[in-house]
Write a protein that holds these residues in place. Sequence first.
Motif, mmCIF file in Angstrom:
data_model
loop_
_atom_site.group_PDB
_atom_site.id
_atom_site.type_symbol
_atom_site.label_atom_id
_atom_site.label_comp_id
_atom_site.label_asym_id
_atom_site.label_seq_id
_atom_site.Cartn_x
_atom_site.Cartn_y
_atom_site.Cartn_z
ATOM 1 N N UNK A 39 38.614 39.307 38.360
ATOM 2 C CA UNK A 39 37.674 40.082 39.727
ATOM 3 C C UNK A 39 38.297 41.188 39.476
ATOM 4 N N UNK A 40 37.856 42.499 38.579
ATOM 5 C CA UNK A 40 39.520 43.614 38.319
ATOM 6 C C UNK A 40 39.021 45.152 39.509
ATOM 7 N N UNK A 41 38.210 44.670 40.343
ATOM 8 C CA UNK A 41 38.244 44.702 41.888
ATOM 9 C C UNK A 41 39.708 44.435 42.853
ATOM 10 N N UNK A 42 39.449 43.120 42.514
ATOM 11 C CA UNK A 42 40.883 42.127 43.614
ATOM 12 C C UNK A 42 41.843 42.921 43.213
ATOM 13 N N UNK A 43 42.371 43.348 41.347
ATOM 14 C CA UNK A 43 43.337 43.620 41.165
ATOM 15 C C UNK A 43 44.246 45.096 41.334
ATOM 16 N N UNK A 44 42.694 45.748 41.436
ATOM 17 C CA UNK A 44 42.912 47.110 41.693
ATOM 18 C C UNK A 44 43.089 46.907 43.476
ATOM 19 N N UNK A 80 47.198 43.008 34.672
ATOM 20 C CA UNK A 80 46.572 42.398 35.375
ATOM 21 C C UNK A 80 45.137 43.019 34.854
ATOM 22 N N UNK A 81 44.831 44.016 35.957
ATOM 23 C CA UNK A 81 43.489 44.867 35.614
ATOM 24 C C UNK A 81 43.146 45.316 34.269
ATOM 25 N N UNK A 82 44.279 45.800 33.333
ATOM 26 C CA UNK A 82 44.296 46.741 32.184
ATOM 27 C C UNK A 82 43.544 45.005 31.676
ATOM 28 N N UNK A 83 44.483 43.784 31.470
ATOM 29 C CA UNK A 83 43.918 42.755 30.597
ATOM 30 C C UNK A 83 42.111 42.666 31.475
ATOM 31 N N UNK A 84 41.767 43.047 32.391
ATOM 32 C CA UNK A 84 40.048 42.024 32.628
ATOM 33 C C UNK A 84 39.310 43.857 32.341
ATOM 34 N N UNK A 85 40.114 45.155 31.411
ATOM 35 C CA UNK A 85 39.216 46.342 31.312
ATOM 36 C C UNK A 85 39.258 45.578 29.708
ATOM 37 N N UNK A 86 40.217 45.026 28.867
ATOM 38 C CA UNK A 86 40.769 44.915 27.403
ATOM 39 C C UNK A 86 39.961 43.306 26.950
ATOM 40 N N UNK A 87 39.987 42.536 28.239
ATOM 41 C CA UNK A 87 39.166 40.972 27.450
ATOM 42 C C UNK A 87 37.883 41.457 27.847
ATOM 43 N N UNK A 142 43.673 41.424 52.013
ATOM 44 C CA UNK A 142 41.852 40.292 52.191
ATOM 45 C C UNK A 142 41.090 40.733 51.454
ATOM 46 N N UNK A 143 40.541 41.806 50.938
ATOM 47 C CA UNK A 143 39.417 42.585 50.459
ATOM 48 C C UNK A 143 39.375 42.261 48.972
ATOM 49 N N UNK A 144 40.711 42.439 48.537
ATOM 50 C CA UNK A 144 41.147 41.684 47.508
ATOM 51 C C UNK A 144 40.640 40.493 47.240
ATOM 52 N N UNK A 145 41.460 39.393 47.862
ATOM 53 C CA UNK A 145 40.006 38.118 48.511
ATOM 54 C C UNK A 145 39.395 38.035 48.660
ATOM 55 N N UNK A 146 38.988 38.604 49.398
ATOM 56 C CA UNK A 146 37.194 38.025 49.871
ATOM 57 C C UNK A 146 36.267 38.849 48.829
ATOM 58 N N UNK A 147 36.734 39.273 47.870
ATOM 59 C CA UNK A 147 35.668 39.828 46.542
ATOM 60 C C UNK A 147 35.945 38.090 45.386
ATOM 61 N N UNK A 148 36.889 37.808 45.407
ATOM 62 C CA UNK A 148 37.564 36.744 44.976
ATOM 63 C C UNK A 148 36.330 35.580 45.265
ATOM 64 N N UNK A 149 36.429 35.507 46.886
ATOM 65 C CA UNK A 149 35.660 34.364 47.156
ATOM 66 C C UNK A 149 33.793 34.729 47.279
ATOM 67 N N UNK A 150 33.858 35.822 47.525
ATOM 68 C CA UNK A 150 32.567 36.202 47.203
ATOM 69 C C UNK A 150 32.031 36.056 45.725
ATOM 70 N N UNK A 151 33.146 35.667 44.585
ATOM 71 C CA UNK A 151 32.550 35.522 43.053
ATOM 72 C C UNK A 151 32.133 33.705 43.021
ATOM 73 N N UNK A 152 33.168 32.512 43.296
ATOM 74 C CA UNK A 152 32.691 31.938 43.827
ATOM 75 C C UNK A 152 31.831 31.010 44.877
#
Length: 192
Positions: A39-44, A80-87, A142-152
Amino acid sequence: MNVPIAANVLGTIGAICWSVQLIPQIVLNHRRRSTAGLQPSMMLLWAAAGVPLGIYNIVSAFNVALRVQPQILTLLSLATWMQCCYYGKGWPPSTCLAAAAPLVALCAGVQAALIVALRIAVAREVRWPVTLMAVLSACLLAAGVLRHYWDIYTHRTVRGISFIFVGIDAAGDLFSLVSVCEFFLWGPGLVC
């Protein structure tokens, strides 16, 4: 055994784990040429969390490892966020850098200004803004991790996360928690 020294060593090990935790994720993204599921939002959010964490650690005069760790967290999270934007979004590298550079400058400027302001506040015996920085950092992490948990939850699977990254993160959590427990359970003036 000197407990504050042991607590400091364990805390430093935790900070080192947290400093390097994103490196396996960055390497995995590069090898896969993909950030699918990451999640790019997690990295930001993690990059943003490094700012108040750095302020808190510096104003609180913690050891060097704890002062440097948030800066590394911010830079590696932005990488890592830049990688999300690139890939993930297909941005060219120059666009990724052009987007990240102002974020780095903004983070550095905000952190420098608030360190000065909060040191003045602490000198006047006003400590709540320093505590607010710690709470804000924890909320952003926590918000970053929760964003990934939502994806899971929505995809019913873990996608895109390096399990080495997760293991190093957990080790950082464990060492830091033991450090805090050791200091507070057996530190100066406290009886277990």
